[in-house]
Design an enzyme around this catalytic site. Structure first.
Site, PDB file in Angstrom:
ATOM      1  CB  CYS A  71       1.254 -12.185  -7.118  1.00  0.00           C
ATOM      2  SG  CYS A  71       0.634 -10.589  -6.551  1.00  0.00           S
ATOM      3  CB  CYS A 153      -6.602  -9.347  -6.725  1.00  0.00           C
ATOM      4  SG  CYS A 153      -5.739  -9.053  -5.154  1.00  0.00           S
ATOM      5  CE1 TYR A 305       5.870  10.402  12.635  1.00  0.00           C
ATOM      6  CE2 TYR A 305       5.212   9.876  14.882  1.00  0.00           C
ATOM      7  CZ  TYR A 305       6.184  10.223  13.969  1.00  0.00           C
ATOM      8  OH  TYR A 305       7.482  10.401  14.391  1.00  0.00           O
ATOM      9  CD  GLU A 326       0.308  12.617   8.111  1.00  0.00           C
ATOM     10  OE1 GLU A 326       1.065  12.402   7.146  1.00  0.00           O
ATOM     11  OE2 GLU A 326       0.149  11.801   9.051  1.00  0.00           O
ATOM     12  CG  ASP A 371      -1.156   4.988  13.565  1.00  0.00           C
ATOM     13  OD1 ASP A 371      -0.345   4.069  13.322  1.00  0.00           O
ATOM     14  OD2 ASP A 371      -2.282   5.049  13.039  1.00  0.00           O
ATOM     15  CB  CYS A 398       1.718  -0.596  10.291  1.00  0.00           C
ATOM     16  SG  CYS A 398       2.928   0.603   9.690  1.00  0.00           S
TER      17      CYS A 398
END
Length: 440
Positions: A71, A153, A305, A326, A371, A398
């Site tokens: 996976c 999962c 963002y 955004e 962000d 991120c």
């Protein structure tokens, strides 16, 4: 030239890139874990492609998920969480050090939940093998077209599996959308679930064939779930790309949003809104951001963002005014609704590309929170954001790889890294969130 090679991984880099040494030469490739013996395919003299694991790493002491290795969703299911944290921390330290970024606090904060933490999943319809039965799940590791069908999962609440499996069974015999030929009907199944148990189901299809949605709704509502289904949606998407976008959106049942509670606030989240996928982790992440912002009483804050406006609204109680920007219009509508929902009259969220909108704002910020999505901040936006002259910028990322590049961009305009904290928002994967405080 030998096309297949077995070698031991001796170095790793963020995110999930490995190095082997063959005949005195080092080769880097995507995939693998430190200490594994792996089979590699030699594409040419310079490039090796990861094929499979021949021998596990000494770090792989757990057997959590039977789909590990096939996976494409998770990478570290065979780690204990303590080992995973240490592993990711070392890779991130290495990345920041190589880019001359010093951190006041250099450790990775754990996610409050290691299992069943994700509040959103995007599943793809397909088949596990050519002309096989309908499958609905995540992509197979290393493949774009093939889908791995799962019965369980571990990173989502069990209700996700119940909805996914019943959906797959219900639509057996209906052709899935083939991303090679662009023919077929079934495309994606998106599920959101809040910490309080509200669920939103979004079935995504092409318009090439009518499907029975009335009985599909009945099938969903008959499921024995802990969650409360608040809405069942049908999105029509005839775009050729694999991204989930809408040409039409139909509400089959209930409403088109769920309400998530975060840090004593409520947020309406629609099917296309950005919201952190780990709600409990998000509370820790935004606590770090608020700590980095510090005393912002009476100050003007830019939330760039901004998604559904979570960060800006968390800061709004003390701020004089919050402006959010955004790109996704649905998220902006939700952000403004959320501000009203939370009784905040000092927040304004604007739809548009940050790189274009930010230079047209007349207001001058005292501090800025950034962000961005995974690709980071466009160099023109870095120039314009820096041009406001805000004394402090808090950057939430991120993707540490694009973060380090952007930080160099901000440094070129007179900013210096003051603090760095790492937050594990994505257990079982190589990814994490980084919060950086920049000072002019």
């Amino acid at each position: 030239m030998n096309k297949e090679i077995i070698a031991k991984i001796t170095e790793v880099d963020f995110p999930n890139r490995s190095t082997v040494e063959i005949e005195g030469k080092k080769f880097k490739f995507k995939g693998g874990l430190l200490g594994q013996e792996v089979k590699l395919y030699r594409k040419n003299r310079r490039k090796l492609i990861f094929k499979n694991v021949e021998k596990l790493s000494p770090l792989e002491t757990e057997e959590n998920c039977k789909y590990q290795g096939v996976c494409g969703g998770c990478t570290y299911q065979n780690f204990s969480y303590e080992d995973e944290i240490a592993y990711k921390e070392e890779m991130l330290k290495k990345l920041l050090k190589e880019n001359d970024i010093e951190a006041e606090e250099f450790y990775l904060i754990k996610s409050p939940k290691y299992k069943e933490y994700r509040n959103k999943m995007e599943y793809t319809f397909g088949d596990e093998e050519k002309d096989g039965p309908l499958a609905l799940g995540l992509h197979k590791k290393g493949y774009f077209h093939e889908v791995i069908d799962m019965d369980k999962c571990l990173i989502v609440h069990p209700d996700f599996d119940k909805v996914r499996i019943k959906t797959r069974e219900y639509f057996q015999g209906i052709p899935f959308y083939n991303r090679r030929t662009h023919e077929g009907v079934l495309r994606h199944l998106n599920i959101r679930r809040t910490a309080s148990g509200e669920m939103l189901i979004n079935l995504v299809t092409s318009s090439q064939e009518e499907i029975d949605t009335e009985n599909y709704v009945k099938a969903m509502l008959e499921l024995d779930l802990e969650s409360e289904i608040k809405g069942i949606l049908h999105t029509i998407n005839d775009r050729m790309s694999d991204a989930v976008v809408k040409d039409e959106l139909h509400i089959l049942y209930g409403r088109d949003y769920v309400v998530e509670k975060l840090m004593d606030m409520e947020f309406k989240i629609g099917p296309f809104s950005f919201f952190q996928t780990n709600t409990n982790g998000a509370e820790k992440l935004y606590t770090i951001a608020r700590e980095f912002v510090g005393d912002h009483e009476g100050k003007v804050l830019f939330d760039l963002y901004s998604g559904t406006g979570t960060i800006g609204q968390v800061m709004a109680s003390a701020a004089k005014q919050v402006y959010g920007i955004e790109l996704i219009e649905e998220a902006v509508v939700a952000a403004n609704q959320n501000a009203k929902l939370n009784g905040l009259d000092n927040c304004e969220f604007i739809a548009g590309d940050v790189a274009k909108v930010v230079k047209n704002l007349e207001a001058k910020p005292d501090l800025i929170v950034v962000d961005p999505p995974r690709p980071g901040v466009h160099k023109d936006a870095i120039r314009d954001i820096s041009g406001f002259g805000a004394n402090e910028i808090v950057y939430i990322s991120c993707n540490p790889r694009t973060l380090v590049l952007d930080l160099k961009g901000f440094e070129a305009y007179g900013y210096k890294v003051e603090k760095v904290k790492l937050m594990d928002m994505f257990p079982n994967t190589p990814h994490c969130e980084t919060v950086v405080k920049l000072k002019k």
